[in-house]
Design an enzyme around this catalytic site. Structure first.
Site, short mmCIF file in Angstrom:
data_model
loop_
_atom_site.label_atom_id
_atom_site.label_comp_id
_atom_site.label_asym_id
_atom_site.label_seq_id
_atom_site.Cartn_x
_atom_site.Cartn_y
_atom_site.Cartn_z
N GLU A 270 -8.84 -2.07 5.60
CA GLU A 270 -9.70 -1.09 6.33
C GLU A 270 -11.59 -2.06 6.91
OE1 GLU A 270 -8.49 0.61 9.26
OE2 GLU A 270 -8.36 2.38 7.72
N HIS B 73 -7.01 -4.53 10.44
CA HIS B 73 -7.10 -4.26 9.12
C HIS B 73 -5.94 -4.67 8.63
CE1 HIS B 73 -4.60 0.01 9.59
NE2 HIS B 73 -3.84 -0.30 9.40
N ASP C 30 0.62 -1.01 0.17
CA ASP C 30 0.10 -0.15 -0.23
C ASP C 30 0.76 1.16 -0.02
OD1 ASP C 30 1.06 -0.55 2.48
OD2 ASP C 30 -0.90 -0.51 3.56
N ASN D 197 -7.05 -2.77 14.41
CA ASN D 197 -8.81 -2.93 14.62
C ASN D 197 -8.34 -4.05 13.15
OD1 ASN D 197 -7.66 -1.44 11.52
ND2 ASN D 197 -8.76 0.01 11.72
C1 GLP Z 1 -0.01 0.20 8.65
C2 GLP Z 1 0.31 -0.48 7.09
C3 GLP Z 1 -0.51 -1.82 7.55
C4 GLP Z 1 0.26 -1.94 9.01
C5 GLP Z 1 0.07 -0.85 9.84
C6 GLP Z 1 0.43 -1.88 11.09
O1 GLP Z 1 -1.77 0.84 8.74
N1 GLP Z 1 -0.91 0.00 6.48
O2 GLP Z 1 0.29 -2.37 6.30
O3 GLP Z 1 0.55 -3.36 9.59
O4 GLP Z 1 -0.41 -0.22 10.37
O5 GLP Z 1 1.15 -0.91 12.05
P1 GLP Z 1 1.92 -1.27 13.14
O6 GLP Z 1 3.46 -3.06 12.47
O7 GLP Z 1 3.37 -0.29 13.05
O8 GLP Z 1 1.39 -1.30 14.40
#
Ligand code: GLP
Length: 243
Positions: free
Chosen positions: A143, A138, A67, A136
């Site tokens: 989402e 995702h 993404d 959450n």
């Molecule tokens: C972002 C990314 C996701 C990732 C998520 C969790 O939103 N788009 O791919 O898994 O963050 O982030 P973290 O690993 O910092 O908790």
């Protein structure tokens, strides 16, 4: 789902990096799907270490990031492209031409999403999709919603996700773009194999939903239960609510 629990976040990252390196050894031109966020940072550090030790060769690997934010270019300090350069790409022998990224700065975002799907198909699909999970539930930027989108698409980011990503934009959720581009759930589930990392107690609740809960678009990661080769790498804290 194959759930593996390790004592510490570092052990979890090491096991996952070894899993990725084994895949590359077996298939040197593997296509990898890659995530950003805090969760994969230690795994990327371990892959860099393995590369420096001559234990992994990225010269034929191809990468597709999950993404990217819309409205910012690849050199923007908050971009996921910049994050990947810092944590992996500029440290290993991955040719720049083998790196595929969604371009959030293009004027035609829908065409960009279609181009990305075609690029994935052109290499024969993703061999190993590496994922993190948002608090959450995702994955990528898919989402929680009433319905999920199958293919690469534009997404309106939830406030909680904008807050989670604020560190990339000077600490202010208001500075995080409102829109992003993301592989869809179908794009992700089409990968031949999936590996996910989640560490820390903050992820324990969504991990429980992902592994034990019903399939629900309200927790997009729950759909990983339908995949034949999904492995989940957890530290003890992220696994707290599983027993
Ligand atoms: C972002 C990314 C996701 C990732 C998520 C969790 O939103 N788009 O791919 O898994 O963050 O982030 P973290 O690993 O910092 O908790």
């Amino acid at each position: 789902m194959d759930v593996r629990v390790f004592a510490t976040p570092d052990e979890t990252a090491r096991a996952l990096a070894e899993r990725i390196a084994r895949l590359i050894a077996a298939k040197p031109d593997a296509a990898l799907g890659l995530p950003t966020g805090k969760s994969p940072v230690a795994t990327y550090a371990e892959l860099r270490r393995m590369y420096e030790a001559g234990l992994v060769d990225f010269s034929r690997v191809r990468t597709f990031n999950l993404d990217e934010f819309a409205g910012i270019g690849p050199s923007h300090p908050g971009s996921f492209r910049r994050f990947m350069d810092e944590h992996l790409f500029r440290h290993v022998n991955l040719p720049a031409t083998h790196i595929q990224f969604l371009n959030g700065a293009t004027p035609d975002l829908d065409a960009e999403c279609a181009r990305y799907e075609e690029a994935i198909t052109a290499v024969g699909g993703i061999d190993l999709q590496f994922l993190g999970i948002g608090a959450n539930g995702h994955i990528g930027f898919n989402e929680p919603a009433d319905e999920l989108v199958a293919r690469t698409h534009r997404v309106a980011l939830h406030d909680v996700t904008r807050r989670e990503n604020a560190a990339l934009f000077g600490g202010e959720a208001g500075g995080v773009p409102r829109e992003a581009l993301s592989m869809g759930m179908g794009t992700i589930l089409k990968a031949a194999a999936i590996v996910m990392i989640a560490t820390g107690e903050r992820k324990a609740s969504c991990v429980r939903g992902m592994v034990r809960g019903p399939l629900t678009t309200r927790l997009p990661a729950s759909f990983l239960q339908t995949h034949r080769h999904a492995e989940v790498f957890l530290d003890r804290d992220a696994a707290l609510l599983l027993s």
